[in-house]
Structure formats: structure tokens, C-alpha cells
Write a protein that holds these residues in place. Structure first.
Motif, PDB file in Angstrom:
ATOM      1  N   VAL A  95       4.779 184.200   8.282  1.00 41.57           N
ATOM      2  CA  VAL A  95       4.114 182.843   7.638  1.00 41.57           C
ATOM      3  C   VAL A  95       3.027 182.699   6.804  1.00 41.57           C
ATOM      4  N   LEU A  96       1.779 183.386   7.375  1.00 37.78           N
ATOM      5  CA  LEU A  96       0.741 183.223   6.647  1.00 37.78           C
ATOM      6  C   LEU A  96       0.708 184.066   5.714  1.00 37.78           C
ATOM      7  N   ARG A  97       1.189 185.398   5.567  1.00 40.43           N
ATOM      8  CA  ARG A  97       1.400 185.926   4.314  1.00 40.43           C
ATOM      9  C   ARG A  97       2.210 185.197   3.179  1.00 40.43           C
ATOM     10  N   ARG A  98       3.184 184.654   3.665  1.00 40.57           N
ATOM     11  CA  ARG A  98       4.141 183.842   2.666  1.00 40.57           C
ATOM     12  C   ARG A  98       3.201 182.511   2.073  1.00 40.57           C
ATOM     13  N   LEU A  99       2.532 181.864   3.041  1.00 45.31           N
ATOM     14  CA  LEU A  99       1.771 180.702   2.589  1.00 45.31           C
ATOM     15  C   LEU A  99       0.790 181.018   1.406  1.00 45.31           C
ATOM     16  N   ALA A 100       0.109 182.193   1.649  1.00 44.04           N
ATOM     17  CA  ALA A 100      -0.624 182.683   0.616  1.00 44.04           C
ATOM     18  C   ALA A 100      -0.343 183.086  -0.759  1.00 44.04           C
ATOM     19  N   GLU A 101       1.186 183.632  -0.445  1.00 47.24           N
ATOM     20  CA  GLU A 101       1.852 184.103  -1.764  1.00 47.24           C
ATOM     21  C   GLU A 101       2.539 183.044  -2.487  1.00 47.24           C
ATOM     22  N   VAL A 102       3.028 181.741  -1.755  1.00 45.05           N
ATOM     23  CA  VAL A 102       3.311 180.978  -2.824  1.00 45.05           C
ATOM     24  C   VAL A 102       2.577 179.625  -3.228  1.00 45.05           C
ATOM     25  N   GLY A 103       1.193 180.131  -2.929  1.00 48.01           N
ATOM     26  CA  GLY A 103       0.167 179.250  -3.558  1.00 48.01           C
ATOM     27  C   GLY A 103      -0.521 178.126  -2.391  1.00 48.01           C
ATOM     28  N   ALA A 104      -0.054 178.272  -1.469  1.00 50.02           N
ATOM     29  CA  ALA A 104      -0.649 177.130  -0.118  1.00 50.02           C
ATOM     30  C   ALA A 104      -2.095 177.413  -0.320  1.00 50.02           C
ATOM     31  N   ARG A 105      -3.005 176.504   0.129  1.00 46.59           N
ATOM     32  CA  ARG A 105      -4.439 176.603   0.429  1.00 46.59           C
ATOM     33  C   ARG A 105      -4.781 176.355   1.835  1.00 46.59           C
ATOM     34  N   LEU A 106      -5.710 177.138   2.199  1.00 42.05           N
ATOM     35  CA  LEU A 106      -6.047 177.170   3.562  1.00 42.05           C
ATOM     36  C   LEU A 106      -7.102 175.983   3.458  1.00 42.05           C
ATOM     37  N   GLU A 149       7.719 165.202  10.313  1.00 43.09           N
ATOM     38  CA  GLU A 149       7.258 166.464  10.439  1.00 43.09           C
ATOM     39  C   GLU A 149       8.413 167.408  11.053  1.00 43.09           C
ATOM     40  N   LYS A 150       8.417 168.778  10.862  1.00 47.39           N
ATOM     41  CA  LYS A 150       9.278 169.641  11.550  1.00 47.39           C
ATOM     42  C   LYS A 150       8.335 170.716  12.163  1.00 47.39           C
ATOM     43  N   LYS A 151       8.665 171.162  13.468  1.00 44.88           N
ATOM     44  CA  LYS A 151       7.967 171.982  14.173  1.00 44.88           C
ATOM     45  C   LYS A 151       8.929 173.316  14.614  1.00 44.88           C
ATOM     46  N   PHE A 152       8.327 174.355  14.571  1.00 44.31           N
ATOM     47  CA  PHE A 152       8.880 175.725  14.805  1.00 44.31           C
ATOM     48  C   PHE A 152       8.162 176.464  15.964  1.00 44.31           C
ATOM     49  N   ARG A 153       8.785 177.053  16.582  1.00 44.20           N
ATOM     50  CA  ARG A 153       8.217 177.835  17.651  1.00 44.20           C
ATOM     51  C   ARG A 153       8.312 179.151  16.910  1.00 44.20           C
ATOM     52  N   LEU A 154       7.070 180.208  16.907  1.00 43.61           N
ATOM     53  CA  LEU A 154       6.960 181.374  16.058  1.00 43.61           C
ATOM     54  C   LEU A 154       6.557 182.422  17.309  1.00 43.61           C
ATOM     55  N   LEU A 213      11.558 182.170   5.106  1.00 45.14           N
ATOM     56  CA  LEU A 213      11.828 182.855   6.315  1.00 45.14           C
ATOM     57  C   LEU A 213      13.100 182.340   7.166  1.00 45.14           C
ATOM     58  N   LYS A 214      13.622 183.460   7.394  1.00 48.75           N
ATOM     59  CA  LYS A 214      14.965 183.373   8.070  1.00 48.75           C
ATOM     60  C   LYS A 214      14.825 183.478   9.985  1.00 48.75           C
ATOM     61  N   GLY A 215      15.402 182.968  10.408  1.00 48.78           N
ATOM     62  CA  GLY A 215      15.419 182.981  12.090  1.00 48.78           C
ATOM     63  C   GLY A 215      14.190 182.263  12.629  1.00 48.78           C
ATOM     64  N   LEU A 216      13.583 181.346  12.061  1.00 49.68           N
ATOM     65  CA  LEU A 216      12.809 180.324  12.711  1.00 49.68           C
ATOM     66  C   LEU A 216      13.312 179.365  13.174  1.00 49.68           C
ATOM     67  N   ARG A 217      12.938 179.123  14.439  1.00 49.93           N
ATOM     68  CA  ARG A 217      13.616 178.241  15.633  1.00 49.93           C
ATOM     69  C   ARG A 217      12.989 176.739  15.685  1.00 49.93           C
ATOM     70  N   ALA A 218      13.595 175.974  15.233  1.00 49.74           N
ATOM     71  CA  ALA A 218      13.075 174.538  15.341  1.00 49.74           C
ATOM     72  C   ALA A 218      12.652 174.195  16.653  1.00 49.74           C
ATOM     73  N   GLU A 219      11.598 173.433  16.899  1.00 44.89           N
ATOM     74  CA  GLU A 219      11.144 173.339  18.319  1.00 44.89           C
ATOM     75  C   GLU A 219      11.167 171.533  18.553  1.00 44.89           C
ATOM     76  N   HIS A 220      12.096 171.228  19.368  1.00 40.12           N
ATOM     77  CA  HIS A 220      12.388 169.828  19.340  1.00 40.12           C
ATOM     78  C   HIS A 220      11.199 168.999  20.348  1.00 40.12           C
ATOM     79  N   ALA A 221      10.740 169.980  21.326  1.00 37.05           N
ATOM     80  CA  ALA A 221       9.803 169.198  22.051  1.00 37.05           C
ATOM     81  C   ALA A 221       8.442 168.930  21.421  1.00 37.05           C
TER      82      ALA A 221
END
Length: 178
Positions: A18-29, A5-10, A149-157
Motif C-alpha cells: 500500500v505504501l509503495r502504491r500510494l507513492a506511485e499513484v501520486g498520494a502525498r504524505l 470511511e472504509k477500514k482494512f486490516r493489513l 491491491l487485491k485481497g485486502l480485507r475490510a475491517e468492520h470493527a
């Protein structure tokens, strides 16, 4: 099983995007849940490298053991073994009789999405907003590109490490609760 997995701090704005893009790209809640996660201390357990966790969600529970595979990549890999627990209170009593004691509790609100073979979760914890993408390495990278999405910061912790940093200690138990 190896979890990848990869984690991002938002920020709030990034989470909304992210929530808007998930819906736009066909992800399912798939679900929205509230979790209480209790991590135990005892022989062979070290926050940051391996944990034993009892997660409670709506009257059911899962016992999980995780051991991090060392690496410097933002994409984390760890051994993960877990099982559904029919009686969380009995499991808690068994762990304590075996010498494991609650060391940390953190709460989380989680939305779980799927896109292809990946799972994307949007988490709200008392100390921040996060997204995790779980799947094979190439699938994680493909989802990152699809989200665009640009500028998302990976969270290593890990969440336990963040709870240790941001939680409140009460009689030796570190808590991050809403």
C-alpha cells in the motif's frame, strides 16, 4: 458532519505494498504522528455505537464525539463532532466532573496521506496494521481501484471494539499500548 470511511486490516506485506502504491499513484504524505486516545464511559455513551474521545498528539488534543449510523456496508458512516482542546488536562478534569470516566486507552502510530479529495491513513496499533480511506463513497471506491491491491480485507470493527477485544484490563480501564 458525517464521516465516511472504509477500514482494512493489513498484513505487513500488504502495508508495504500500500505504501509503495500510494507513492506511485501520486498520494502525498502529510504527517506521521503518535496518538494516545482515551475513550470515556458515562451517560449516553456505548462502545460500538457512540463514543467520546480525547486524542492527544504532541502536546495538543482534540475532543471528538462519534455516533455510528447503522448499516451493513464496509463503508461506515457516522456523525462526528470535534473541537481542538487548548488544555487536555483541564478537559479531562471537566469530563470527569461531568461524570465521564476513562474506560479505554489505545495508542496508535499514524501516517496520513492525501490523494485528490480523500484522506488515507496507515495505522499501527498494538493489535495490528490498518488502512482507512476517508472521503465520499465514490471517492473511496476510486482510491481502492487506483491502489489496485487485491485481497485486502475490510475491517468492520472500530478501534474501540478491537481494543476491547485485544486490550488488557487494569482496574476497569482497558488499554492497548505499545
Amino acid at each position: 458532519m458525517i464521516e465516511v470511511e472504509k477500514k482494512f486490516r493489513l498484513t505487513k506485506r500488504q502495508r508495504d505494498a500500500v505504501l509503495r502504491r500510494l507513492a506511485e499513484v501520486g498520494a502525498r504524505l502529510q504527517l506521521e504522528e503518535f496518538e494516545e486516545n482515551t475513550l470515556y464511559s458515562g451517560a449516553g455513551l456505548t462502545v460500538g455505537s457512540c463514543v467520546l474521545r480525547l486524542r492527544r498528539v504532541r502536546g495538543r488534543a482534540t475532543l471528538t464525539y462519534k455516533k455510528r449510523i447503522p448499516g451493513s456496508s464496509a463503508i461506515k458512516q457516522q456523525r462526528e463532532e470535534e473541537t481542538v482542546v487548548a488544555d487536555p488536562d483541564a478537559m479531562e478534569a471537566i469530563l470527569e466532573v461531568l461524570g465521564y470516566t476513562p474506560a479505554m486507552v489505545y495508542e496508535k502510530r499514524r501516517q496520513t496521506w492525501t490523494l485528490g479529495k480523500t484522506e488515507i491513513v496507515i495505522d499501527v496499533l498494538p493489535f495490528g496494521l490498518f488502512m482507512e480511506i476517508e472521503g465520499r463513497i465514490n471517492e473511496i471506491r476510486a482510491v481502492e481501484r487506483k491502489l489496485g491491491l487485491k485481497g485486502l480485507r475490510a475491517e468492520h470493527a472500530t478501534y474501540p471494539q478491537l481494543t476491547e477485544k485485544h486490550g488488557k484490563s487494569l482496574d476497569g480501564l482497558i488499554e492497548a499500548r505499545f
